[in-house]
Design a protein around this motif. Structure first.
Motif, PDB file in Angstrom:
ATOM      1  N   PHE A 175       0.836  -1.208   0.000  1.00  0.00           N
ATOM      2  CA  PHE A 175       0.000   0.000   0.000  1.00  0.00           C
ATOM      3  C   PHE A 175       0.863   1.246   0.000  1.00  0.00           C
ATOM      4  O   PHE A 175       0.647   2.175  -0.803  1.00  0.00           O
ATOM      5  N   TRP A 176       1.873   1.280   0.871  1.00  0.00           N
ATOM      6  CA  TRP A 176       2.725   2.463   0.956  1.00  0.00           C
ATOM      7  C   TRP A 176       3.635   2.606  -0.257  1.00  0.00           C
ATOM      8  O   TRP A 176       3.956   3.716  -0.671  1.00  0.00           O
ATOM      9  N   VAL A 177       4.014   1.492  -0.848  1.00  0.00           N
ATOM     10  CA  VAL A 177       4.757   1.557  -2.112  1.00  0.00           C
ATOM     11  C   VAL A 177       3.913   2.264  -3.167  1.00  0.00           C
ATOM     12  O   VAL A 177       4.411   3.125  -3.905  1.00  0.00           O
ATOM     13  N   LYS A 178       2.644   1.932  -3.218  1.00  0.00           N
ATOM     14  CA  LYS A 178       1.738   2.561  -4.179  1.00  0.00           C
ATOM     15  C   LYS A 178       1.587   4.052  -3.894  1.00  0.00           C
ATOM     16  O   LYS A 178       1.626   4.878  -4.810  1.00  0.00           O
ATOM     17  N   VAL A 179       1.439   4.393  -2.620  1.00  0.00           N
ATOM     18  CA  VAL A 179       1.279   5.804  -2.246  1.00  0.00           C
ATOM     19  C   VAL A 179       2.491   6.622  -2.660  1.00  0.00           C
ATOM     20  O   VAL A 179       2.370   7.679  -3.279  1.00  0.00           O
ATOM     21  N   VAL A 180       3.686   6.143  -2.322  1.00  0.00           N
ATOM     22  CA  VAL A 180       4.888   6.947  -2.574  1.00  0.00           C
ATOM     23  C   VAL A 180       5.338   6.883  -4.027  1.00  0.00           C
ATOM     24  O   VAL A 180       6.044   7.781  -4.492  1.00  0.00           O
ATOM     25  N   SER A 181       4.903   5.861  -4.769  1.00  0.00           N
ATOM     26  CA  SER A 181       5.394   5.688  -6.131  1.00  0.00           C
ATOM     27  C   SER A 181       4.461   6.233  -7.203  1.00  0.00           C
ATOM     28  O   SER A 181       4.917   6.595  -8.280  1.00  0.00           O
ATOM     29  N   GLU A 182       3.185   6.307  -6.927  1.00  0.00           N
ATOM     30  CA  GLU A 182       2.241   6.623  -7.991  1.00  0.00           C
ATOM     31  C   GLU A 182       1.394   7.860  -7.730  1.00  0.00           C
ATOM     32  O   GLU A 182       1.224   8.695  -8.610  1.00  0.00           O
ATOM     33  N   GLU A 183       0.889   8.006  -6.531  1.00  0.00           N
ATOM     34  CA  GLU A 183      -0.160   8.998  -6.300  1.00  0.00           C
ATOM     35  C   GLU A 183       0.352  10.440  -6.246  1.00  0.00           C
ATOM     36  O   GLU A 183      -0.449  11.370  -6.309  1.00  0.00           O
TER      37      GLU A 183
ATOM     38  N   ILE B 228      13.145   1.497  -0.211  1.00  0.00           N
ATOM     39  CA  ILE B 228      13.773   1.572  -1.528  1.00  0.00           C
ATOM     40  C   ILE B 228      12.967   2.477  -2.453  1.00  0.00           C
ATOM     41  O   ILE B 228      13.530   3.305  -3.193  1.00  0.00           O
ATOM     42  N   CYS B 229      11.640   2.356  -2.400  1.00  0.00           N
ATOM     43  CA  CYS B 229      10.790   3.181  -3.264  1.00  0.00           C
ATOM     44  C   CYS B 229      10.743   4.632  -2.809  1.00  0.00           C
ATOM     45  O   CYS B 229      10.498   5.539  -3.620  1.00  0.00           O
TER      46      CYS B 229
END
Length: 232
Positions: free
Chosen positions: A101-109, A160-161
């Protein structure tokens, strides 16, 4: 040694890309030997285009002759292929889901908002900077919390992200002229960034600071020129 470990690993990337850099960090953390191929994005190799015909972008990981494109997909592949050395995702299913979930937040949104901050001017840039700061505060409060790293005592996939925030972003702040990641505004995230850069594998695999600043300055100039042309 398994056939997976023995298979040849290559990475097509470019030195100034945080997306390439996150793959390098993952490979280094897991101790995976690989060959790095630097791509000229203004003159992409035929090999890169054949490996990633859909998006025609870096990074591309090639393992045993088989290409994998898109940095997040590559990171998941690395974790699934070499899970034993420095796990990047927790064993618990809930914790893994939370990390993703946090990977998605920091990488896409945050991408569009960040571009307005980095490539904007005047009121548009100030508003984007204010909104982006609020996003960073959410990541600090609800994602990082009081932990040393997003992964706890060890860096994981989320760290890493987020890694571009620790090294690339401070240079971007200098170029954009508005600083956000400061001890007074984001104390825990700022401390995380310092801790992240201090990890030997990270510290030893960072692009040259002066070269990066020159590169990002040129990128901002291009973004401003494009915006001016579109508004004329």
């Amino acid at each position: 040694m398994s056939s997976k470990a023995m298979a040849e690993v290559k990475l097509h990337g470019t030195w100034a890309s945080p997306f390439s850099q996150r793959v390098i960090w993952a490979l280094k953390l897991k101790g995976i030997d690989y060959e790095y191929i630097e791509e000229d994005l203004a003159n992409k190799s035929e090999l890169l285009l054949s490996y990633n015909p859909v998006h025609k972008k870096i990074p591309v990981l090639v393992h045993g002759g088989k290409p994998i494109a898109e940095s997040l997909v590559i990171l998941e592949y690395i974790e699934e292929t070499w899970p034993e050395a420095h796990p990047l995702l927790p064993h618990d299913a809930y914790d893994r889901a939370n990390a993703r979930f946090w990977v998605k937040v920091v990488s896409e949104e945050n991408r569009a908002l960040f571009l307005s901050y980095f490539g904007g001017t005047g009121e548009e840039q100030e508003k984007a900077a204010k909104d982006f700061l609020q996003r960073l505060k959410v990541i600090e409060e609800h994602g990082l919390g009081d932990k040393k790293f997003f992964g706890g005592d060890e860096i994981n996939l989320v760290d890493i992200c987020c890694g571009w925030l620790a090294y690339f972003f401070p240079v971007m702040e200098q170029v954009a002229g508005i600083k956000l990641l400061e001890p007074t505004t984001l104390p825990r995230l700022y401390e995380w960034a310092e801790n992240f850069k201090d990890v030997p594998v990270i510290r030893e695999n960072l692009p040259d600071l002066a070269k990066l600043k020159t590169h990002l300055s040129r990128n901002r100039e291009r973004l401003l020129a494009t915006a001016t042309a579109n508004n004329s």
